[in-house]
Design an enzyme around this catalytic site. Structure first.
Site, PDB file in Angstrom:
ATOM      1  N   HIS A   1       2.192   2.125  -3.400  1.00 59.67           N
ATOM      2  CA  HIS A   1       1.353   2.953  -4.268  1.00 59.67           C
ATOM      3  C   HIS A   1       1.695   4.438  -4.099  1.00 59.67           C
ATOM      4  CE1 HIS A   1      -1.345   0.060  -6.029  1.00 59.67           C
ATOM      5  NE2 HIS A   1      -1.741  -0.418  -4.865  1.00 59.67           N
TER       6      HIS A   1
ATOM      7  N   GLU B   1       0.826  -1.216   0.000  1.00 58.21           N
ATOM      8  CA  GLU B   1       0.000   0.000   0.000  1.00 58.21           C
ATOM      9  C   GLU B   1       0.858   1.264   0.000  1.00 58.21           C
ATOM     10  OE1 GLU B   1      -3.065  -0.179  -0.639  1.00 58.21           O
ATOM     11  OE2 GLU B   1      -3.234  -2.343  -0.408  1.00 58.21           O
TER      12      GLU B   1
END
Length: 268
Positions: free
Chosen positions: A131, A128
């Site tokens: 990203h 995550e």
């Protein structure tokens, strides 16, 4: 993540777009928004999610997530490491997590049913955070803005998710929902790239990169061997696992060197 964000933010001012290179060497078009605007949208999305979802008050869960996030963040470039990173744990059985520009990280309690140890949790959160450091949110917004002038594309995004009423609201208010900006799934290219960046990051932080393979095997086992709905835009699970298995051996020396240098997280 099942979030229902209804707030809107002001229209984003366009800045000059530019071609750049992602952490894996992929060519990106970014620059549709400034970093300040990205951080503002990230903070808005995070605040709205916390207002709508049930927060876990379990001190151990919150401390566990914060410990893993902090270990990963210590390996980021100075400009990203200096951000005041904030975490939140949501009482939700769906195994999911997200990270947003501006240093915001959210985790569902359901993730603990598939991430069996700190290394596997680091695989989730490394992905995550990947990203964010690969500028995927900025890339997505830039692409959306370039595809259609003005708010038409933003209204289409909201409408595709929430229906005509939501699209009309976005257009009328002259803004976009924070969820449409950040919390919708990325492209498969972005998801694959986040796997690469995240696995590299976790090894640098002293987490075993081989555990990323175990995590996704657990994820598939928990879903009965099927693609979970929230992973529908992600790479094929079997391909994903093969790619993580392929890259893990080359990252083991990085992991071992990190631990010898004192980067041996003890998060639980």
């Amino acid at each position: 993540m099942k979030v229902w964000i209804l707030g809107t933010v002001a229209v984003l001012g366009l800045t000059a777009c530019a071609t750049t290179t992602s952490p894996t060497g992929r060519t990106q078009m970014v620059g549709g928004v400034s970093q300040a605007q990205l951080d503002q949208l990230g903070a808005q999305a995070f605040a709205e999610t916390k207002a709508k979802e049930t927060l876990s008050r379990d001190a151990r869960q919150n401390g566990y997530v914060t410990c893993v996030v902090n270990a990963l963040v210590r390996q980021l470039p100075p400009e990203q490491r200096s951000v005041a990173w904030e975490t939140a744990v949501f009482s939700d059985k769906e195994p999911n997590a997200f990270a947003l520009p501006g240093g915001k990280v959210g985790v569902n309690t359901g993730i603990f049913t598939v991430a069996e140890n700190q290394d596997q949790l680091a695989a989730v959160l490394g992905h995550e955070i990947g990203h964010v450091i690969a500028r995927h949110h900025e890339e997505r917004i830039t692409r959306q803005m370039g595809a259609q002038a003005g708010l038409g594309v933003l209204g289409a995004l909201a409408g595709a998710r929430y229906g005509e009423g939501a699209a009309s609201t976005v257009n009328q208010l002259g803004g976009m929902t924070a969820q449409a900006a950040f919390l919708l799934p990325g492209s498969r290219t972005q998801e694959s790239e986040a796997d690469v960046v995240g696995q590299r990051l976790m090894a640098q932080a002293g987490f075993d990169p081989r555990q990323a393979v175990d995590l996704w095997q657990n994820m598939m086992a928990a879903s009965g061997g099927r693609q979970p709905q929230w992973l529908s835009t992600h790479p094929d699970p079997a391909n994903r696992i093969r790619e993580l298995q392929r890259d893990a051996p080359s990252l083991v020396p990085t992991y071992e060197a990190a631990r010898k240098a004192g980067n041996a997280p003890k998060c639980g």
